[in-house]
Design a protein around this motif. Structure first.
Motif, PDB file in Angstrom:
ATOM      1  N   ALA A  73      -0.519   5.769   5.698  1.00  0.00           N
ATOM      2  CA  ALA A  73      -0.248   4.772   4.921  1.00  0.00           C
ATOM      3  C   ALA A  73       0.680   3.851   6.225  1.00  0.00           C
ATOM      4  O   ALA A  73       0.742   2.813   6.491  1.00  0.00           O
ATOM      5  CB  ALA A  73       1.223   4.750   3.552  1.00  0.00           C
ATOM      6  N   ASP A 124       7.752   4.080   2.921  1.00  0.00           N
ATOM      7  CA  ASP A 124       7.738   5.144   3.764  1.00  0.00           C
ATOM      8  C   ASP A 124       7.926   6.677   3.394  1.00  0.00           C
ATOM      9  O   ASP A 124       7.941   7.953   4.497  1.00  0.00           O
ATOM     10  CB  ASP A 124       8.725   4.768   5.283  1.00  0.00           C
ATOM     11  CG  ASP A 124      10.369   4.370   4.295  1.00  0.00           C
ATOM     12  OD1 ASP A 124      10.437   4.690   2.892  1.00  0.00           O
ATOM     13  OD2 ASP A 124      10.969   3.744   4.912  1.00  0.00           O
ATOM     14  N   LEU A 178       0.857  -1.166   0.275  1.00  0.00           N
ATOM     15  CA  LEU A 178      -0.415   0.236   0.299  1.00  0.00           C
ATOM     16  C   LEU A 178       1.069   1.114   0.093  1.00  0.00           C
ATOM     17  O   LEU A 178       1.504   0.921   0.912  1.00  0.00           O
ATOM     18  CB  LEU A 178      -1.164  -0.036   1.608  1.00  0.00           C
ATOM     19  CG  LEU A 178      -0.303  -0.374   3.343  1.00  0.00           C
ATOM     20  CD1 LEU A 178      -0.317   1.731   3.385  1.00  0.00           C
ATOM     21  CD2 LEU A 178      -1.071  -1.295   3.217  1.00  0.00           C
ATOM     22  N   GLU A 179       0.242   2.387  -0.699  1.00  0.00           N
ATOM     23  CA  GLU A 179       1.026   3.101  -0.882  1.00  0.00           C
ATOM     24  C   GLU A 179       0.581   4.616  -1.004  1.00  0.00           C
ATOM     25  O   GLU A 179      -0.635   4.203  -1.741  1.00  0.00           O
ATOM     26  CB  GLU A 179       2.267   3.606  -2.246  1.00  0.00           C
ATOM     27  CG  GLU A 179       1.242   3.792  -3.024  1.00  0.00           C
ATOM     28  CD  GLU A 179       0.991   4.841  -3.717  1.00  0.00           C
ATOM     29  OE1 GLU A 179       1.161   5.532  -3.090  1.00  0.00           O
ATOM     30  OE2 GLU A 179      -0.021   4.391  -4.647  1.00  0.00           O
ATOM     31  N   THR A 229       9.661  -1.395   4.120  1.00  0.00           N
ATOM     32  CA  THR A 229      10.198  -0.699   3.355  1.00  0.00           C
ATOM     33  C   THR A 229      10.397  -0.026   2.026  1.00  0.00           C
ATOM     34  O   THR A 229      11.705  -0.684   2.288  1.00  0.00           O
ATOM     35  CB  THR A 229       9.923   0.740   4.649  1.00  0.00           C
ATOM     36  OG1 THR A 229      11.321   0.549   4.929  1.00  0.00           O
ATOM     37  CG2 THR A 229       9.199   0.638   5.821  1.00  0.00           C
ATOM     38  N   VAL A 289       5.165  -1.209   2.541  1.00  0.00           N
ATOM     39  CA  VAL A 289       4.874   0.374   2.312  1.00  0.00           C
ATOM     40  C   VAL A 289       5.673   1.699   2.137  1.00  0.00           C
ATOM     41  O   VAL A 289       6.915   1.135   1.993  1.00  0.00           O
ATOM     42  CB  VAL A 289       4.677   0.781   3.639  1.00  0.00           C
ATOM     43  CG1 VAL A 289       5.353   0.802   4.571  1.00  0.00           C
ATOM     44  CG2 VAL A 289       3.771   2.005   3.687  1.00  0.00           C
ATOM     45  N   ALA A 311      -0.346   0.043   7.759  1.00  0.00           N
ATOM     46  CA  ALA A 311       0.407  -1.000   7.196  1.00  0.00           C
ATOM     47  C   ALA A 311       1.367  -1.244   8.891  1.00  0.00           C
ATOM     48  O   ALA A 311       1.470  -2.288   9.307  1.00  0.00           O
ATOM     49  CB  ALA A 311       1.672  -0.533   6.561  1.00  0.00           C
TER      50      ALA A 311
END
Length: 267
Positions: free
Chosen positions: A103, A92, A18-19, A120, A90, A107
């Protein structure tokens, strides 16, 4: 915390990516190194409201495809054993302050609840990977879609306030390799970076706006969602054991927020 065991070798590893790097975001699910499903978050809804429903929809779809067992309509798809991944990936930072925070928190929460690690990656590396076709090893891809070894690429992300996050990458046989630390440039330095780049340098990112000196550069668009690119990069890091404990996951902003800068200047 889940760790890889001998029994893990008998099944494919899965990951949830996910981002929310910019104003919008995306999610993806990867199985054994191949992205099986990915979707962009709806542009008309803020990520604070759309990220969790998108994850639920994604996992419900993956769970349904992977199992013939029916799931109760009232049961949340998030904690099912079938769809629970081996890791969460994710981006970061850098990027949107709010987006990165949402996000990272999502996460961290899911990984902690499931007892799995987080992988990350920095946002510019994800953008760089996203310019490659989804099936970048397939012969069907045009040669023009694939960079030659040694090809340079500039990734620029809009940092707003007249600034740009900039990363320089060089293509290897396997992937884009960062060639320089991420920089936060003002407009003059951003223009200077573009103007001094070698002819034919690739250029991508959401900071590519009309009026920039790009005549001698090759502007390339994303060919997959950012979450898809993130998932594939994270899969390799997971296999290499390069993971992070969920409690240590924090967004990397690379600079103070506007409110923090205003507060500091008023002291």
């Amino acid at each position: 915390m889940h760790s890889k065991t001998e029994s893990d070798d008998q099944r494919p590893f899965t990951g949830l990516a996910l981002e929310v790097i910019g104003r919008e975001g995306s999610v993806a699910f990867i199985r054994d190194g191949e992205v099986v499903q990915s979707t962009d978050l709806p542009s008309e809804v803020r990520a604070t409201a759309s990220l969790t429903p998108a994850l639920e929809s994604l996992l419900a779809s993956v769970n349904t495809a992977a199992s013939d067992a029916e799931t109760s309509r009232d049961e949340s798809p998030l904690p099912t054993q079938t769809s629970r991944p081996d890791f969460i990936a994710v981006a970061d930072g850098p990027g949107s302050f709010t987006g990165l925070r949402i996000a990272a928190a999502t996460a961290k929460t899911l990984a902690y609840a499931w007892g799995i690690p987080v992988v990350t990656l920095d946002s510019l590396s994800v953008w760089a990977a996203a310019v490659l076709p989804t099936g970048s090893t397939e012969a069907a891809n045009s040669d023009s879609d694939m960079p030659r070894v040694g090809q340079q690429m500039i990734v620029g992300l809009d940092a707003y306030r007249g600034q740009t996050f900039v990363g320089i990458f060089v293509a290897t046989e396997a992937r884009w390799q960062s060639d320089k630390e991420i920089e936060l440039l003002d407009r003059a330095d951003w223009l200077r970076t573009l103007g001094s780049a070698s002819s034919g340098t690739w250029l991508t990112g959401d900071a590519i706006k009309p009026g920039l000196p790009t005549e001698n550069l090759r502007v390339v668009d994303r060919k997959q969602t950012l979450a898809s690119a993130l998932a594939k990069l994270a899969h390799q890091k997971y296999l290499a054991g390069q993971t992070t404990d969920p409690m240590n996951v924090l967004p990397r902003y690379f600079r103070p927020s506007a409110a923090e800068e205003k507060a500091a200047s008023s002291k």
